[in-house]
Scaffold this active site. Structure first.
Site, PDB file in Angstrom:
ATOM      1  N   SER A 180       0.809  -1.231   0.000  1.00  0.00           N
ATOM      2  CA  SER A 180       0.000   0.000   0.000  1.00  0.00           C
ATOM      3  C   SER A 180       0.838   1.275   0.000  1.00  0.00           C
ATOM      4  O   SER A 180       0.278   2.373  -0.002  1.00  0.00           O
ATOM      5  CB  SER A 180      -0.943  -0.003   1.206  1.00  0.00           C
ATOM      6  OG  SER A 180      -0.219  -0.186   2.394  1.00  0.00           O
ATOM      7  N   THR A 225      -2.319   3.749   3.930  1.00  0.00           N
ATOM      8  CA  THR A 225      -1.268   4.770   3.927  1.00  0.00           C
ATOM      9  C   THR A 225      -0.472   4.771   5.227  1.00  0.00           C
ATOM     10  O   THR A 225      -1.036   4.514   6.287  1.00  0.00           O
ATOM     11  CB  THR A 225      -1.956   6.144   3.800  1.00  0.00           C
ATOM     12  OG1 THR A 225      -2.635   6.161   2.561  1.00  0.00           O
ATOM     13  CG2 THR A 225      -0.998   7.300   3.903  1.00  0.00           C
ATOM     14  N   THR A 257       1.876   7.064   0.236  1.00  0.00           N
ATOM     15  CA  THR A 257       0.959   5.983  -0.142  1.00  0.00           C
ATOM     16  C   THR A 257       1.012   5.674  -1.633  1.00  0.00           C
ATOM     17  O   THR A 257       1.399   6.534  -2.434  1.00  0.00           O
ATOM     18  CB  THR A 257      -0.496   6.383   0.217  1.00  0.00           C
ATOM     19  OG1 THR A 257      -1.343   5.254   0.111  1.00  0.00           O
ATOM     20  CG2 THR A 257      -1.025   7.483  -0.692  1.00  0.00           C
ATOM     21  N   ARG A 314      -6.121   9.226 -10.702  1.00  0.00           N
ATOM     22  CA  ARG A 314      -6.721   9.563  -9.401  1.00  0.00           C
ATOM     23  C   ARG A 314      -5.634   9.941  -8.391  1.00  0.00           C
ATOM     24  O   ARG A 314      -4.617   9.278  -8.250  1.00  0.00           O
ATOM     25  CB  ARG A 314      -7.522   8.362  -8.892  1.00  0.00           C
ATOM     26  CG  ARG A 314      -8.257   8.600  -7.559  1.00  0.00           C
ATOM     27  CD  ARG A 314      -7.475   8.044  -6.385  1.00  0.00           C
ATOM     28  NE  ARG A 314      -8.253   8.076  -5.145  1.00  0.00           N
ATOM     29  CZ  ARG A 314      -7.732   7.805  -3.949  1.00  0.00           C
ATOM     30  NH1 ARG A 314      -6.471   7.483  -3.832  1.00  0.00           N
ATOM     31  NH2 ARG A 314      -8.487   7.847  -2.871  1.00  0.00           N
ATOM     32  N   THR A 329      -5.682   8.191   7.176  1.00  0.00           N
ATOM     33  CA  THR A 329      -5.577   7.021   6.314  1.00  0.00           C
ATOM     34  C   THR A 329      -6.993   6.589   5.976  1.00  0.00           C
ATOM     35  O   THR A 329      -7.938   6.938   6.674  1.00  0.00           O
ATOM     36  CB  THR A 329      -4.802   5.879   7.002  1.00  0.00           C
ATOM     37  OG1 THR A 329      -4.763   4.748   6.124  1.00  0.00           O
ATOM     38  CG2 THR A 329      -5.442   5.466   8.312  1.00  0.00           C
ATOM     39  N   GLY A 330      -7.117   5.827   4.898  1.00  0.00           N
ATOM     40  CA  GLY A 330      -8.448   5.372   4.515  1.00  0.00           C
ATOM     41  C   GLY A 330      -8.916   6.052   3.245  1.00  0.00           C
ATOM     42  O   GLY A 330      -8.115   6.599   2.492  1.00  0.00           O
TER      43      GLY A 330
HETATM   44  N1  ASP Z   1      -5.790   7.666   1.918  1.00  0.00           N
HETATM   45  C1  ASP Z   1      -5.240   6.908   0.841  1.00  0.00           C
HETATM   46  C2  ASP Z   1      -5.897   7.300  -0.436  1.00  0.00           C
HETATM   47  O1  ASP Z   1      -7.093   7.516  -0.456  1.00  0.00           O
HETATM   48  C3  ASP Z   1      -5.359   5.453   1.003  1.00  0.00           C
HETATM   49  C4  ASP Z   1      -5.239   4.873   2.395  1.00  0.00           C
HETATM   50  O2  ASP Z   1      -4.885   5.500   3.314  1.00  0.00           O
HETATM   51  O3  ASP Z   1      -5.511   3.730   2.622  1.00  0.00           O
HETATM   52  O4  ASP Z   1      -5.229   7.324  -1.443  1.00  0.00           O
END
Ligand code: ASP
Length: 319
Positions: A78, A181, A199, A209, A232-233
């Site tokens: 990731s 991330t 990330t 994107r 994160t997320g």
């Molecule tokens: N925040 C990151 C994104 O949307 C991904 C992640 O943190 O899992 O690219």
């Protein structure tokens, strides 16, 4: 509400301790380095950061050293090398860094460079800009001594080919769990704060994107008077609420690091109509050494180094 009552309520609001608390001087945590990072990969990242802080290094050097460990780990799918690609098979990286003087640097949609965080730092230190993207970011990296390399490992390529068999960008490029991330926040011996976020973003995303992670105030934010926060997320949810800036600004208004993280997560849940299957997690580090964390869903973890111990913790989710 009658006009008189409205005015009264407004006056009470103005005098509320929450609004005035931002003016109070916050106690500064010094000579007690703290590092907080997202997820399990935060543990080895923190180890690298600790080495820097133990030598009296800066929080900025510490967070960069920490997340570089995650970026270089080919097993980690990731972040950086070995990251899951977009829907067309390209590993595209986002990263940002911010120091205690409010300087910031970031790169978005960067390809073929293993350490986007160090490119982001170069953008911060060598240019008058904050963000470079795509081909321009790559050109800048190459001109500054970074080497071009293939970041798509055999494992990530195989999984992408499997994904492609059953999916097209029309039906399932979107939400999935394959994204974690690393955001790392540190406080050095002088009490100064810095943060880094890096990330490969949402797996199998649309080509082009860009998520929250390279966006100052969304993926990460540092205000050395108050605190730092990172996310994160699902980046889209973080961007739409200016997540990390919101957490720090709430801290400035007197919320604890924990209350601020909970409020920022709650804001997303409300915006999503009270329920969502998506995940967002926040971490925060106050100038006073306090810690905050919160997430929408179960499963979020953070790694904390404090008082000589580096340990992983589970976060109780709001949903
Ligand atoms: N925040 C990151 C994104 O949307 C991904 C992640 O943190 O899992 O690219």
């Amino acid at each position: 509400m009658k006009r008189r009552n409205f005015i009264k309520a407004g006056a009470v609001g103005l005098a509320s301790p929450i609004l005035l608390a931002g003016k109070k001087k916050m106690k500064v945590n010094k000579n007690n380095p703290i590092i907080v990072s997202t997820w399990l990969h935060g543990i080895p990242a923190n180890e690298a950061s600790i080495k820097v802080l133990k030598k009296n290094g800066s929080a900025l050097d510490a967070v960069e050293a920490g997340v570089r460990v995650t970026e270089a780990d080919a097993e980690n799918q990731s972040v950086g090398l070995g990251g899951r690609p977009d829907s067309e098979g390209n590993v595209t990286l986002d990263a940002c860094i911010m120091d205690s003087d409010g300087n910031a640097g970031s790169v978005a949609f960067l390809q073929n460079i293993k350490h986007p965080i160090s490119v982001a730092r170069k953008v911060m230190e060598k240019t008058d800009h904050v963000m470079l993207a795509g081909k321009g970011a790559l050109k800048f990296a190459l001109e500054n001594g970074f080497k071009k390399e293939n970041l798509l490992t055999e494992q990530s390529r195989k999984e992408w080919l499997e994904w492609k068999k059953d999916n097209t960008i029309k039906d399932s490029w979107g939400p999935n769990d394959d994204h974690d991330t690393i955001t790392s926040l540190a406080q050095d011996n002088d009490g100064n704060l810095s943060g880094a976020c890096t990330t490969s973003g949402l797996a199998y995303k649309l080509h082009g994107r860009v998520g929250d992670s390279p966006i100052i105030g969304a993926g990460m934010y540092v205000d050395n008077e108050v605190g730092a926060a990172g996310a994160t997320g699902m980046g889209e949810l973080v961007m739409k609420t200016c997540g990390s800036f919101l957490v720090v600004e709430l801290m400035r208004q007197g919320y604890s690091a924990m209350e601020a993280c909970n409020e920022a997560v709650d804001r997303i849940i409300k915006q999503e109509g009270g329920k969502t299957k998506l995940q967002v997690g926040y971490i925060a580090l106050g100038k006073d050494g306090s810690i905050g964390y919160s997430s929408i869903q179960k499963g979020f973890q953070y790694a904390l180094y404090k008082n000589g111990v580096n340990k992983l913790f589970d976060v109780k989710s709001l949903l």
